[in-house]
Scaffold this active site. Structure first.
Site, PDB file in Angstrom:
ATOM      1  N   SER A 257      -0.643   7.243  -3.156  1.00 32.67           N
ATOM      2  CA  SER A 257       0.634   7.462  -3.842  1.00 32.67           C
ATOM      3  C   SER A 257       0.755   6.456  -4.978  1.00 32.67           C
ATOM      4  O   SER A 257      -0.117   5.615  -5.169  1.00 32.67           O
ATOM      5  CB  SER A 257       1.790   7.271  -2.866  1.00 32.67           C
ATOM      6  OG  SER A 257       1.928   5.895  -2.576  1.00 32.67           O
ATOM      7  N   LYS A 258       1.851   6.556  -5.702  1.00 34.11           N
ATOM      8  CA  LYS A 258       2.119   5.664  -6.842  1.00 34.11           C
ATOM      9  C   LYS A 258       1.917   4.190  -6.480  1.00 34.11           C
ATOM     10  O   LYS A 258       1.544   3.381  -7.313  1.00 34.11           O
ATOM     11  CB  LYS A 258       3.570   5.855  -7.305  1.00 34.11           C
ATOM     12  CG  LYS A 258       3.736   7.030  -8.236  1.00 34.11           C
ATOM     13  CD  LYS A 258       3.530   6.590  -9.677  1.00 34.11           C
ATOM     14  CE  LYS A 258       3.061   7.722 -10.548  1.00 34.11           C
ATOM     15  NZ  LYS A 258       1.744   7.564 -11.100  1.00 34.11           N
ATOM     16  N   ARG A 259       2.237   3.878  -5.227  1.00 35.68           N
ATOM     17  CA  ARG A 259       2.079   2.501  -4.768  1.00 35.68           C
ATOM     18  C   ARG A 259       0.663   1.966  -4.996  1.00 35.68           C
ATOM     19  O   ARG A 259       0.440   0.782  -5.146  1.00 35.68           O
ATOM     20  CB  ARG A 259       2.334   2.464  -3.254  1.00 35.68           C
ATOM     21  CG  ARG A 259       3.604   1.816  -2.863  1.00 35.68           C
ATOM     22  CD  ARG A 259       3.899   1.864  -1.392  1.00 35.68           C
ATOM     23  NE  ARG A 259       3.111   2.710  -0.535  1.00 35.68           N
ATOM     24  CZ  ARG A 259       2.107   2.288   0.224  1.00 35.68           C
ATOM     25  NH1 ARG A 259       1.769   1.027   0.195  1.00 35.68           N
ATOM     26  NH2 ARG A 259       1.458   3.120   0.999  1.00 35.68           N
ATOM     27  N   GLY A 261      -1.175   2.462  -7.494  1.00 34.34           N
ATOM     28  CA  GLY A 261      -1.513   2.365  -8.913  1.00 34.34           C
ATOM     29  C   GLY A 261      -1.567   3.744  -9.533  1.00 34.34           C
ATOM     30  O   GLY A 261      -0.890   4.665  -9.065  1.00 34.34           O
TER      31      GLY A 261
END
Ligand code: GLU
Length: 503
Positions: A257-259, A261
């Site tokens: 996920s966005k977490r 990067g």
């Protein structure tokens, strides 16, 4: 399953609701590779039946991602083909017709349950600690009742009648045989109240109409596959081969996920990755050639790709490996191509990662050509040009007083080294790297310093950095006059720092 020997027809069917992420693009990539390998066709179809979530930027990004990764398609929007239109919102009549046909054949029914009623049902189930499921109440509505509801403006959906018992099975090309008990499923919507189909109905009709032989998609769809098999049965059509590809996890084992990067292909383009490296890397997310080979040009991947080497366990996204791989691709690149790729990044405004704004654009390509060999081996990203080469372009290097002394050197010794370096810089009979190196080594000996000690303050004075490309090549590229100025500036900085505390 071994690889198909006859030409496949495969499709990438994104929903334009968000920028396509790596996992999504991976299905496009696997499809593309398989189509190339079997001399088949790669189809792109836009699944935009959820108009409330339609995002034109997302649609643009889909095509841009495909283009950037070199995934040309044989049929699709803007390209045409014999099975168009390739945008679902333009195929609505087919879905409506099929849904009505399924009602007529007794496989489906109209349902006038309102969203409020469904909500109340779910609440009751939650309170009773039962799983939320539709209770089939619409099965018992008469045509007259439905007609009345329609006239009253109530939303009417079409639901597939799921048998109360029995099971369905299919053989997934990656996971093998999978069986589902039908009692686990409720009657699900195939046509929504706005007369748009759900994914379940639409993709089946389209895949059949478009002659799709293999459905390659994320394994989050496995749990929906029994529904799809029931629709196939009800419509009397053969299901395609299912190839469910594994989830992609971050190194922490959480779903990517966005977490973690950057998660979209286009972000990687922005970050200075090469499409070839990203292509290679994505291919290895869930597939391996069966040995340790990792760096493989596109042709080799096309040759070696096989469905039976797609893993059934989750793939791990290793961002460091991607960066390493990009470095390998950069190293293998022809210098002129590399320059063409790097220039646009270097010419961006400084705030966007380009060279300082004081450096004139366009950047001198010939000069850059002279510099690239000095850093080619250690570049990992196209964006690194600005930070690695800025001092070649910008005279404002500002070395810090702490960085100027080399190992085991005090300020006085550093001043002595720089003074001697300055004289030689002015007097050296040639400014060719090899010549400079010989002269500076002689100088080190003469002033009784280790070569490293002499070179270190010169490097910092000239580049502003403690880590930089080979010193004498650097000096030679920067030129005598600018080197003299920089050493003089460093001496001024150093002397003022030495004198300040005692003032
Ligand atoms: N529109 C679906 C998605 O974007 C397609 C899934 C499929 O490939 O069938 O997830």
């Amino acid at each position: 399953m071994t690889n198909p020997t006859s030409p496949v027809r495969v499709r990438y069917a994104p929903s334009p609701t968000g920028i396509p992420h790596i996992g999504n693009i991976r299905t496009a990539l696997f499809c593309w590779v398989l189509a190339q390998q079997t001399d088949g066709q790669f189809i792109v179809r836009i699944e935009d039946t959820d108009q409330s979530r339609y995002d034109s930027e997302a649609e643009k990004a889909i095509f841009e991602s495909l283009e950037w990764l070199g995934l040309g398609f044989d049929e699709g929007p803007g390209k045409g083909g014999d099975h168009g239109p390739y945008v679902q919102s333009q195929r609505q009549p087919t879905y409506i017709e099929a849904a009505h046909r399924l009602v007529e054949s007794g496989h489906a029914y109209y349902d006038d349950t309102t969203p409020e009623q469904l909500h109340a049902l779910r609440e009751r189930q939650r309170a009773a600690k039962q799983p939320p499921r539709y209770d089939g109440r619409g099965r018992h509505r008469s045509p007259e009742e439905i007609e009345e509801s329609r006239k009253a403006g109530l939303p009417i959906t079409v639901r597939l009648k799921v048998p109360d018992h029995g099971s369905v099975s299919f053989v997934d090309s990656v996971r093998g045989k999978i069986t589902f008990e039908l009692k686990e499923l409720d009657d699900f919507v195939i046509l929504k109240s706005d007369e748009m189909p759900t994914y379940h109905l639409a993709h089946i009709l389209d895949d059949a109409a478009m002659g799709v032989t293999h459905v390659i998609r994320g394994d989050e769809w496995i749990s929906s596959t029994p529904r799809h098999l029931l629709i196939h049965q009800a419509l009397g059509i053969e299901p395609p081969e299912y190839v469910h590809v594994p989830l992609i996890l971050g190194k922490d084992k959480a779903k990517l996920s966005k977490r973690h990067g950057a998660t979209s292909a286009l972000e990687y383009r922005e970050l200075g990755f090469l499409p070839g490296a990203v292509f290679n890397f994505i291919c290895l997310l869930g597939w391996s050639p069966g040995d340790d080979t990792e760096v493989m040009p596109r042709e080799e991947i096309v040759r070696r790709f096989s469905i039976d080497r797609i893993n059934d366990s989750p793939a791990t996204f290793d961002a460091e490996k991607l960066e390493w791989m990009n470095g390998v691709y950069i190293r293998n690149m022809d210098e002129d191509d590399l320059i063409s790729e790097m220039l646009p990044f270097m010419e961006r405004p400084k705030a966007e990662g380009g060279l300082p704004d004081s450096v004139t654009r366009p950047i001198d390509r010939d000069y850059l050509k002279r510099l690239i060999p000095l850093v080619h081996e250690r570049l990992k990203l196209l964006t690194e040009g600005s930070e690695t080469l800025d001092f070649f372009f910008d005279d404002n290097v500002n070395p810090s007083v702490e960085d100027l002394p080399g190992r085991k050197m005090d300020e006085a010794m550093t001043v002595q080294a720089l003074e001697a370096a300055l004289d030689l810089c002015k007097d050296a009979s040639s400014f060719e790297p090899e010549h400079l190196e010989v002269e500076y080594r002689v100088l080190a000996h003469k002033i009784e310093m280790k070569p490293g000690q002499l070179f270190s303050p010169i490097r910092v004075a000239i580049t502003g950095k403690t880590f930089a490309p080979p010193l004498f090549d650097t000096m030679s590229a920067i030129g005598r006059e600018r080197c003299v100025e920089r050493i003089e500036n460093a001496l001024i900085t150093l002397r003022s720092a030495v004198s300040t505390p005692t003032d």
